[in-house]
Design an enzyme around this catalytic site. Structure first.
Site, PDB file in Angstrom:
ATOM      1  N   ASP A  50      34.261   4.029 -41.095  1.00 29.44           N
ATOM      2  CA  ASP A  50      35.175   4.857 -41.233  1.00 29.44           C
ATOM      3  C   ASP A  50      34.480   5.983 -42.241  1.00 29.44           C
ATOM      4  OD1 ASP A  50      35.100   3.332 -43.354  1.00 29.44           O
ATOM      5  OD2 ASP A  50      37.057   2.358 -43.304  1.00 29.44           O
ATOM      6  N   ASP A  62      31.052   6.293 -48.810  1.00 29.93           N
ATOM      7  CA  ASP A  62      31.418   6.915 -50.163  1.00 29.93           C
ATOM      8  C   ASP A  62      30.044   6.695 -50.882  1.00 29.93           C
ATOM      9  OD1 ASP A  62      32.359   7.403 -52.447  1.00 29.93           O
ATOM     10  OD2 ASP A  62      34.041   6.120 -52.313  1.00 29.93           O
ATOM     11  N   THR A  89      27.977  -0.187 -49.168  1.00 32.68           N
ATOM     12  CA  THR A  89      28.521  -1.022 -48.183  1.00 32.68           C
ATOM     13  C   THR A  89      27.605  -1.008 -46.859  1.00 32.68           C
ATOM     14  OG1 THR A  89      30.627  -0.564 -48.530  1.00 32.68           O
ATOM     15  CG2 THR A  89      30.275  -1.594 -46.658  1.00 32.68           C
TER      16      THR A  89
HETATM   17  P1  5GP Z   1      30.657   2.825 -50.027  1.00 37.44           P
HETATM   18  O1  5GP Z   1      30.141   1.460 -50.134  1.00 37.44           O
HETATM   19  O2  5GP Z   1      30.158   3.686 -49.067  1.00 37.44           O
HETATM   20  O3  5GP Z   1      31.200   3.059 -51.375  1.00 37.44           O
HETATM   21  O4  5GP Z   1      32.378   2.508 -49.458  1.00 37.44           O
HETATM   22  C1  5GP Z   1      32.499   2.379 -47.975  1.00 37.44           C
HETATM   23  C2  5GP Z   1      33.784   1.463 -48.007  1.00 37.44           C
HETATM   24  O5  5GP Z   1      34.866   1.699 -48.986  1.00 37.44           O
HETATM   25  C3  5GP Z   1      34.457   2.396 -46.553  1.00 37.44           C
HETATM   26  O6  5GP Z   1      34.225   1.648 -45.618  1.00 37.44           O
HETATM   27  C4  5GP Z   1      35.961   2.049 -46.917  1.00 37.44           C
HETATM   28  O7  5GP Z   1      36.567   0.972 -46.434  1.00 37.44           O
HETATM   29  C5  5GP Z   1      36.040   2.281 -48.642  1.00 37.44           C
HETATM   30  N1  5GP Z   1      36.453   3.759 -48.935  1.00 37.44           N
HETATM   31  C6  5GP Z   1      35.531   4.641 -49.735  1.00 37.44           C
HETATM   32  N2  5GP Z   1      35.849   5.590 -49.742  1.00 37.44           N
HETATM   33  C7  5GP Z   1      37.456   5.523 -49.323  1.00 37.44           C
HETATM   34  C8  5GP Z   1      38.381   6.369 -49.300  1.00 37.44           C
HETATM   35  O8  5GP Z   1      38.597   7.680 -49.849  1.00 37.44           O
HETATM   36  N3  5GP Z   1      39.593   5.962 -49.031  1.00 37.44           N
HETATM   37  C9  5GP Z   1      39.642   4.555 -48.529  1.00 37.44           C
HETATM   38  N4  5GP Z   1      41.019   4.061 -47.998  1.00 37.44           N
HETATM   39  N5  5GP Z   1      38.747   3.843 -48.461  1.00 37.44           N
HETATM   40  C10 5GP Z   1      37.558   4.155 -49.011  1.00 37.44           C
END
Ligand code: 5GP
Length: 181
Positions: A103, A106, A110
């Site tokens: 989705d 960030d 992940t």
């Molecule tokens: P990362 O590991 O890249 O920091 O985060 C990825 C996961 O964090 C995404 O798959 C999502 O589930 C969640 N996430 C990151 N940013 C957002 C955001 O702005 N809104 C929401 N609802 N979930 C986020």
């Protein structure tokens, strides 16, 4: 519906459902050109990508298979920095072309951790399709092959994304209201 209140926060429309629909079509067209004869396995990462995955996979009009996985990394509005990978991948991954559907990227933590695990299963190739990317937040450069939109570093909901469990069924993508931060 320009603004919505979810739990204690107000969110405003950021990307409309029409903009999303046309971008998903373009992404599907690009994926189709490359994968139409390769019978790839789409790997949507639950929960957040379920809406995007349903639209993208249906717009890709060729033979493909589907294998959902579940990863948990976020609690509330910010990352815990921890990634809990619950595998849903079955034994059919070795030698197959994988298209991971995410989705939003960030920090990239992940996806980076997930890709490391998936590489151990010896797929023929790993491709990433993500609806959203926050370039300012990225800590791990992930090669995103198919990207919907680059967005600023603000929390978003809708189109599958939640705020503490709510907001996933909103058709547009909403951003946390500036005044509410
Ligand atoms: P990362 O590991 O890249 O920091 O985060 C990825 C996961 O964090 C995404 O798959 C999502 O589930 C969640 N996430 C990151 N940013 C957002 C955001 O702005 N809104 C929401 N609802 N979930 C986020």
């Amino acid at each position: 519906m320009n603004r919505v209140v979810v739990h204690d926060k107000t969110f405003k429309v950021f990307i409309t459902k029409d903009e999303i629909r046309s971008r998903v079509k373009e992404m599907a067209w690009e994926i189709t050109k490359k994968y139409k004869d390769l019978n790839p396995v789409f790997v949507p990462i639950l929960n957040g990508s379920f809406v995007f995955a349903a639209d993208l996979v249906r717009a890709c009009n060729f033979d493909s298979e589907l294998s959902f996985v579940k990863i948990e990394s976020y609690k509330g509005l910010s990352s815990t920095g921890k990634v809990d990978i619950k595998f849903g991948l079955d034994g059919k991954i070795g030698g197959r072309h994988l298209i991971i559907i995410e989705d939003i990227v960030d920090s990239g933590i992940t996806l980076m951790n997930f890709i490391k695990e998936v590489e151990k299963l010896n797929p023929a190739s790993i491709t990433i399709a993500s609806m959203l990317l926050k370039p300012e937040a990225v800590q791990h450069q992930i090669p995103i092959d198919y990207l919907g939109f680059r967005i600023p570093n603000a929390f978003v909901i809708g189109y599958g994304l939640d705020y503490d469990g709510l907001g996933r069924t909103l058709e547009d993508i909403y951003q946390l209201d500036e005044e509410e931060k």
